[in-house]
Scaffold this active site. Sequence first.
Site, PDB file in Angstrom:
ATOM      1  N   THR A 232       0.841  -1.202   0.000  1.00  0.00           N
ATOM      2  CA  THR A 232       0.000   0.000   0.000  1.00  0.00           C
ATOM      3  C   THR A 232       0.877   1.253   0.000  1.00  0.00           C
ATOM      4  O   THR A 232       0.388   2.346   0.276  1.00  0.00           O
ATOM      5  CB  THR A 232      -0.920   0.028   1.238  1.00  0.00           C
ATOM      6  OG1 THR A 232      -0.110  -0.089   2.423  1.00  0.00           O
ATOM      7  CG2 THR A 232      -1.926  -1.110   1.209  1.00  0.00           C
ATOM      8  N   ALA A 233       2.162   1.086  -0.308  1.00  0.00           N
ATOM      9  CA  ALA A 233       3.108   2.199  -0.188  1.00  0.00           C
ATOM     10  C   ALA A 233       3.404   2.842  -1.543  1.00  0.00           C
ATOM     11  O   ALA A 233       2.842   3.890  -1.876  1.00  0.00           O
ATOM     12  CB  ALA A 233       4.396   1.705   0.477  1.00  0.00           C
ATOM     13  N   ARG A 234       4.271   2.209  -2.338  1.00  0.00           N
ATOM     14  CA  ARG A 234       4.688   2.752  -3.625  1.00  0.00           C
ATOM     15  C   ARG A 234       4.809   1.612  -4.625  1.00  0.00           C
ATOM     16  O   ARG A 234       5.443   0.593  -4.336  1.00  0.00           O
ATOM     17  CB  ARG A 234       6.050   3.458  -3.516  1.00  0.00           C
ATOM     18  CG  ARG A 234       6.112   4.562  -2.470  1.00  0.00           C
ATOM     19  CD  ARG A 234       5.391   5.826  -2.922  1.00  0.00           C
ATOM     20  NE  ARG A 234       5.410   6.812  -1.862  1.00  0.00           N
ATOM     21  CZ  ARG A 234       4.477   6.945  -0.941  1.00  0.00           C
ATOM     22  NH1 ARG A 234       3.435   6.137  -0.937  1.00  0.00           N
ATOM     23  NH2 ARG A 234       4.558   7.883  -0.011  1.00  0.00           N
ATOM     24  N   ASP A 258      -2.291  -2.235  -3.732  1.00  0.00           N
ATOM     25  CA  ASP A 258      -3.049  -0.999  -3.918  1.00  0.00           C
ATOM     26  C   ASP A 258      -2.317  -0.015  -4.822  1.00  0.00           C
ATOM     27  O   ASP A 258      -2.902   0.956  -5.274  1.00  0.00           O
ATOM     28  CB  ASP A 258      -3.319  -0.342  -2.555  1.00  0.00           C
ATOM     29  CG  ASP A 258      -4.191   0.892  -2.654  1.00  0.00           C
ATOM     30  OD1 ASP A 258      -5.300   0.785  -3.202  1.00  0.00           O
ATOM     31  OD2 ASP A 258      -3.755   1.968  -2.193  1.00  0.00           O
ATOM     32  N   GLU A 263       0.210   3.781 -13.173  1.00  0.00           N
ATOM     33  CA  GLU A 263      -1.182   3.987 -12.794  1.00  0.00           C
ATOM     34  C   GLU A 263      -1.834   5.026 -13.697  1.00  0.00           C
ATOM     35  O   GLU A 263      -1.176   5.988 -14.086  1.00  0.00           O
ATOM     36  CB  GLU A 263      -1.265   4.439 -11.328  1.00  0.00           C
ATOM     37  CG  GLU A 263      -0.767   3.385 -10.349  1.00  0.00           C
ATOM     38  CD  GLU A 263      -0.871   3.830  -8.897  1.00  0.00           C
ATOM     39  OE1 GLU A 263      -1.438   4.923  -8.640  1.00  0.00           O
ATOM     40  OE2 GLU A 263      -0.390   3.109  -8.024  1.00  0.00           O
ATOM     41  N   HIS A 282      -5.304   2.313  -5.733  1.00  0.00           N
ATOM     42  CA  HIS A 282      -4.548   3.354  -5.042  1.00  0.00           C
ATOM     43  C   HIS A 282      -5.463   4.202  -4.156  1.00  0.00           C
ATOM     44  O   HIS A 282      -5.504   5.425  -4.253  1.00  0.00           O
ATOM     45  CB  HIS A 282      -3.799   4.251  -6.040  1.00  0.00           C
ATOM     46  CG  HIS A 282      -2.673   5.008  -5.397  1.00  0.00           C
ATOM     47  ND1 HIS A 282      -1.556   5.428  -6.097  1.00  0.00           N
ATOM     48  CD2 HIS A 282      -2.456   5.413  -4.113  1.00  0.00           C
ATOM     49  CE1 HIS A 282      -0.725   6.068  -5.279  1.00  0.00           C
ATOM     50  NE2 HIS A 282      -1.268   6.072  -4.073  1.00  0.00           N
TER      51      HIS A 282
END
Length: 316
Positions: A232-234, A258, A263, A282
């Site tokens: 869920t970070a990068r 995520d 993106e 995201h």
Amino acid sequence: MSNRIVITTDYLHPGDTVDAMLRERGLEPVYSPAGGHRADEEKLALFAGAVGAIAASEPVTAQMLAAAPTLKVLARAGVGYDNVDIDAAGELGIRVCNTPGVNHHAVAEMTLALMLSCARRLSSVFEGLGKGVWPREAGTELRGKTLGVIGYGPSGRAIAVLGAALGMRVLVSTGHPDASSHVSPSVEFADFDSTIGSADYLTLHSRAGKGDPIIGAETFTAMKDSAILINTARGSLVDEEALVTALEAGEIASAGLDVFQREPLVGDNPLRTMSNVVITSHLAGQTLEARERAGVAAAQAVIDVLDGKVPNGLVV
């Protein structure tokens, strides 16, 4: 002097708290929400004539900044700023700020949601129910498992608290171990190799680096074949090609993602259709509460810079 503030964050709107803050200061919010691909001409014109900006996570390039000679401050309505060319901003004298501390609980809760979704195979359950069948697969419990946390900033600490509360052993790999920051007796500091090798769930909470991804083919080989990766970070932290290979080969069991290298996630990305992958768009930090805090903090940073003050979250 220009008083235009360009806002690309799609959840900020005319008439909201941020809009009122800026207008009270005599500034003019101009809304251009990020909605996918922009043409090159639109990118170059995005910040033209603006004195400030509140930016979403879409790329802000050196060329875009150079085309905005009046721009003095760009605030990210979020924690990450790897989408902004920081070196170019520094050379042009543009202040860049982020909003730390606004969404770490939201991120930790989404991390837990992805862990549970993978553990209980909820994607396949939802899919089966939608097709009219009645899935009865056995999942696994989190209690008693080892949670490996890479990075120990606010979101890393927050997920460590949740993991410990669920009865998990928590291993933390960080470049800045600090015993005073322990949130539970269940939390231990460990080196990177020990953490990835021991983790039943490996969750990433590191800043993006400028080098290669920190999670790649060698990492997957070292992980348990029953392990689950959560990010869920990068997106840049994970080698996606190596991840797909590892998932197909059974080197790890599944992944909850995520964030991605590119993106929005392109339609032919194999991660979209893998049965052992849970993906979200995201939105780990996108709760109503976190959005309100992020927008207000970003607006305050813009106002502070324009008032000659040092803002919170100053990056450059």
